[in-house]
Design an enzyme around this catalytic site. Structure first.
Site, PDB file in Angstrom:
ATOM      1  N   ARG A 103      -2.248  -0.723   5.361  1.00 37.77           N
ATOM      2  CA  ARG A 103      -3.534  -1.372   4.778  1.00 37.77           C
ATOM      3  C   ARG A 103      -3.853  -2.454   3.644  1.00 37.77           C
ATOM      4  NH1 ARG A 103      -4.811   3.545   0.571  1.00 37.77           N
ATOM      5  NH2 ARG A 103      -2.312   4.354   1.290  1.00 37.77           N
ATOM      6  N   CYS A 144       0.828  -0.989  -0.179  1.00 40.58           N
ATOM      7  CA  CYS A 144      -0.303   0.095   0.246  1.00 40.58           C
ATOM      8  C   CYS A 144       0.817   1.149  -0.369  1.00 40.58           C
ATOM      9  CB  CYS A 144      -0.600  -0.364   1.269  1.00 40.58           C
ATOM     10  SG  CYS A 144      -0.013  -0.184   2.334  1.00 40.58           S
TER      11      CYS A 144
END
Length: 293
Positions: free
Chosen positions: A244, A239
């Protein structure tokens, strides 16, 4: 739905936490980008960890060292035998990072509360501002397991052998396209926008329901395999800074049972700053080719 997952034992539901949070040998940990949410209210008995200052090394751009992680767990009264239940804000981004980090240092009995703070509060479950204190332990971690971590040279290797790898970009479509480099207000950023060549865009949020809990195994399988991300290949998720993508690492490794899943914690903050790193942008936002060399 949980019994459809490859490894349902990695998750606990909010009702389970409500019933078992005081069990001996169990430690609740709330992990957020900072402790602002924790300070305003948290699940009774939970300790609060700051992702920025406690789970990362404060000098080098890397996760906390083995000794730093040992000190953090010791202060929380955690032993290698403790069952650690993690949850957090942002649909468990930072809690998923902590789960990845616990795995990195060999702590096996660690779980994620499905849905995190979001689901807990949507269900109007109680929060407290009382901060618990536990007897300090002498936690000893195992040596780092680099099999679950991707480094930039490994990602470079994907570019020469794309047929052997799944490369998953879990950022927003605008980050993937290069329209923006980072979401507004984010301090960690890069010199260039775009994505790593060959990466499939599968934003992390597509794996969860409105309440922040994970979608069913069938839905997740359709999502990833529909983009060509198949279990027969080694997988690297990335990410902007790795939080994430650790959420997607949980999905692929534990919920779908993919083998050889790595989280690239350097992610776009590293790749977008590398001199001459190959970069692709979506049609319509590409600068001259030499800029993306």
């Amino acid at each position: 739905m949980a019994n459809q997952y490859a490894h349902p034992e990695v998750l606990v539901e909010t009702d389970w936490v409500a019933a078992h949070s005081k069990d001996p040998g169990l430690r609740l940990v709330e992990v957020d980008v900072d402790t602002a949410a924790y300070d305003q209210g948290h699940i009774a008995g939970a300790v609060g960890w700051n992702w920025q200052t406690q789970l990362q090394d404060q000098v080098r751009r890397t996760l906390a060292s083995k000794s730093q992680f040992e000190a953090l767990c010791s202060e929380a009264g955690i032993t290698p035998e403790t069952t650690v239940i993690l949850y957090g804000d942002n649909n468990n981004w930072f809690a998923a990072w902590a789960l990845w980090q616990f795995n990195y240092y060999g702590h096996k009995n660690v779980k994620l509360m499905n849905g995190g703070r979001k689901k807990w509060t949507l269900e109007n479950r109680p929060l407290t501002t009382d901060k618990p204190a536990y007897p300090k332990t002498s936690y000893k971690a195992k040596e780092p397991d680099n099999a679950i971590r991707a480094f930039r040279d490994q990602v470079m290797n994907v570019l020469t052998h794309p047929e052997k790898y799944n490369l998953v970009d879990v950022r927003s479509p605008d980050e993937y396209s290069g329209k923006i480099i980072a979401p507004p207000g984010m301090s960690e950023t890069a010199q260039r926008g775009g994505h790593i060549p060959g990466a499939q865009s599968i934003p992390w949020a597509q794996a969860v329901k409105e309440d922040g809990s994970f979608k069913s195994a069938d839905e997740l399988k359709a999502l990833y395999e529909g983009k060509g991300v198949v279990p027969s290949k080694e997988t690297i998720a990335y990410c902007r800074i790795g939080e994430r993508s650790s959420h997607t690492w949980v999905v692929l490794k534990y919920l779908l049972g993919y083998n050889n899943v790595r989280n690239y914690d350097g992610s776009w903050t590293e790749w977008g700053n590398l001199v001459e790193a190959p970069i692709e942008k979506t049609a319509g936002v590409n600068p001259p080719a030499e800029v993306c060399k």
